[in-house]
Write a protein that holds these residues in place. Structure first.
Motif, mmCIF file in Angstrom:
data_model
loop_
_atom_site.group_PDB
_atom_site.id
_atom_site.type_symbol
_atom_site.label_atom_id
_atom_site.label_comp_id
_atom_site.label_asym_id
_atom_site.label_seq_id
_atom_site.Cartn_x
_atom_site.Cartn_y
_atom_site.Cartn_z
ATOM 1 N N ILE A 77 0.838 -1.209 0.000
ATOM 2 C CA ILE A 77 0.000 0.000 0.000
ATOM 3 C C ILE A 77 0.866 1.251 0.000
ATOM 4 O O ILE A 77 0.690 2.167 -0.816
ATOM 5 C CB ILE A 77 -0.940 0.001 1.217
ATOM 6 N N GLY A 78 1.814 1.301 0.939
ATOM 7 C CA GLY A 78 2.671 2.478 1.046
ATOM 8 C C GLY A 78 3.538 2.679 -0.176
ATOM 9 O O GLY A 78 3.751 3.817 -0.619
ATOM 10 N N VAL A 92 1.473 4.309 -2.922
ATOM 11 C CA VAL A 92 1.231 5.724 -2.626
ATOM 12 C C VAL A 92 2.478 6.548 -2.922
ATOM 13 O O VAL A 92 2.422 7.607 -3.565
ATOM 14 C CB VAL A 92 0.799 5.903 -1.161
ATOM 15 N N ALA A 120 2.779 9.320 -5.901
ATOM 16 C CA ALA A 120 3.005 10.717 -5.528
ATOM 17 C C ALA A 120 4.330 11.225 -6.079
ATOM 18 O O ALA A 120 4.428 12.379 -6.524
ATOM 19 C CB ALA A 120 2.973 10.856 -4.003
ATOM 20 N N SER A 176 -0.862 5.912 -12.506
ATOM 21 C CA SER A 176 -1.625 5.078 -11.577
ATOM 22 C C SER A 176 -1.344 3.596 -11.803
ATOM 23 O O SER A 176 -1.203 2.825 -10.845
ATOM 24 C CB SER A 176 -3.125 5.365 -11.709
ATOM 25 N N ALA A 178 2.190 2.812 -10.491
ATOM 26 C CA ALA A 178 2.234 2.895 -9.030
ATOM 27 C C ALA A 178 1.747 1.593 -8.403
ATOM 28 O O ALA A 178 2.344 1.096 -7.436
ATOM 29 C CB ALA A 178 1.385 4.072 -8.544
ATOM 30 N N GLY A 194 4.122 -0.860 -6.274
ATOM 31 C CA GLY A 194 3.745 -1.170 -4.904
ATOM 32 C C GLY A 194 3.661 -2.663 -4.661
ATOM 33 O O GLY A 194 4.126 -3.165 -3.625
ATOM 34 N N GLY A 237 -3.519 1.398 -2.504
ATOM 35 C CA GLY A 237 -2.592 2.514 -2.417
ATOM 36 C C GLY A 237 -2.577 3.354 -3.673
ATOM 37 O O GLY A 237 -2.450 4.583 -3.620
ATOM 38 N N GLY A 238 -2.733 2.700 -4.828
ATOM 39 C CA GLY A 238 -2.728 3.428 -6.090
ATOM 40 C C GLY A 238 -3.900 4.373 -6.258
ATOM 41 O O GLY A 238 -3.837 5.314 -7.061
ATOM 42 N N ALA A 262 -4.648 6.614 -4.423
ATOM 43 C CA ALA A 262 -4.227 7.957 -4.015
ATOM 44 C C ALA A 262 -3.974 8.852 -5.222
ATOM 45 O O ALA A 262 -4.038 10.090 -5.123
ATOM 46 C CB ALA A 262 -2.965 7.863 -3.158
ATOM 47 N N VAL A 263 -3.682 8.234 -6.377
ATOM 48 C CA VAL A 263 -3.440 9.019 -7.586
ATOM 49 C C VAL A 263 -4.709 9.735 -8.051
ATOM 50 O O VAL A 263 -4.641 10.787 -8.690
ATOM 51 C CB VAL A 263 -2.892 8.108 -8.703
#
Length: 314
Positions: free
Chosen positions: A14-15, A18, A22, A54, A57, A61, A100-101, A103-104
């Motif tokens: 997840i992290g 993200v 980012a 995205s 990412a 991840g 986590g992705g 977040a995009v």
């Protein structure tokens, strides 16, 4: 599948998604690679970057989560070392990375919400939808790549190459006095001066007439096809030498170019007076898939050839 030992790898997946999402957007916005402009060509270019960011990412991840899992594998129960256990773990990590992705989505939709454009009346919604579609694509790619080192290698190499091309294109534009001009995904006009546009209507789903090749920027087309061929070949060769399965090695060359083609099909722009390098990338993307496959299949065949025994000397 036991729940023991889940926390670290899942949190890492997840992290990692993200952070990678980012970081890509931070560099893209900061260097001017991604720019929300009102014209149709600029809008389509930014949407393509949104989907790529995205998707990559999520893939990155999941890869980070897999590395964390490998470090903690000694603490996992025996049933997690079975084939079914490994597959379930990889799917779990891919789903975690997809979370986590997401977040995009706000990181792209919010900057685009105030862009005046004739391309759509709801820019934030359209951008968010494309970012979410990229997450879904990244989820599928992550599951496949976690089960094939050859495909993962190809995606990493392709992503690094596209980032380099975008960076060089922005530096070239700044050095030429054109300022921070947004870059096109996978494309760069490296000959000639100024920004040449092509009049007409071009779509990712329709070849524009019988002489469509006249709309291509041939040096850029050669760069896209050549890169797909070489990345497909060298990534497959490295994976074959590491003992990867023949099928995964042979198909790996299509991974990066297929993502490019899929992005353009989903964005599905109908461009008018677009930069020639953008039209070229749009029209040449399906052929890049073939070029990548040629490279990986060739390397898979060469690596699979039995070695001749050394001649015996009397």
């Amino acid at each position: 599948m036991s729940v023991r030992g889940w926390g670290g790898p899942i949190a890492t997946a997840i992290g990692g998604a993200v952070v990678v999402g980012a970081a890509q957007l931070g560099l893209g916005y900061g260097l001017g690679i991604i720019g929300w402009r009102g014209d149709a060509a600029g809008w389509s270019a930014a949407l393509a970057w949104t989907m790529w960011v995205s998707a990559f990412a999520v893939f990155a991840g999941a890869l980070a989560g897999q590395r964390s899992l490998n470090r903690h594998s000694s603490s996992l129960p025996d049933d997690d070392s079975t084939v079914l256990g490994r597959v379930l773990w990889r799917i779990t990590l891919a789903v975690a990375a997809a979370l986590g992705g997401l977040a995009v989505v706000p990181l792209t939709a919010l900057p685009a919400r105030t862009v005046p454009t004739s391309a759509t009346s709801a820019p934030a919604f359209i951008v968010g939808w494309h970012a979410a579609a990229g997450v879904v694509i990244g989820l599928v790619l992550a599951i496949i790549a976690l089960n094939s080192r050859a495909i993962a290698t190809n995606l990493i190499a392709t992503g690094a190459w596209w980032a380099l091309i975008a960076l060089v294109a922005v530096i070239d534009a700044a050095a030429g006095g054109r300022g921070l001009v947004p870059a096109q995904l996978s494309a760069w006009r490296f000959t000639g001066h100024g920004v040449e546009t092509i009049r007409g209507s071009f779509s990712a789903l329709q070849v524009p007439g019988d002489v469509w090749w006249e709309s291509l920027y041939l040096p850029g087309a050669g760069l896209i096809l050549g890169a797909a061929l070489l990345i497909g070949a060298f990534s497959a060769l490295a994976a074959a030498r590491s003992g990867d399965g023949w099928i995964g090695v042979a198909l790996s060359g299509a991974a990066g170019p297929a993502l490019l083609a899929l992005v353009f099909i989903i964005v599905s722009p109908t461009l008018t007076e677009a930069p020639t390098e953008q039209v070229t990338a749009l029209l040449i993307a399906p052929y890049a898939v073939v070029a990548g496959l040629v490279g990986s299949v060739a390397m898979a065949i060469l690596a699979d050839r039995p070695r001749r025994p050394a001649p015996r000397h009397a």
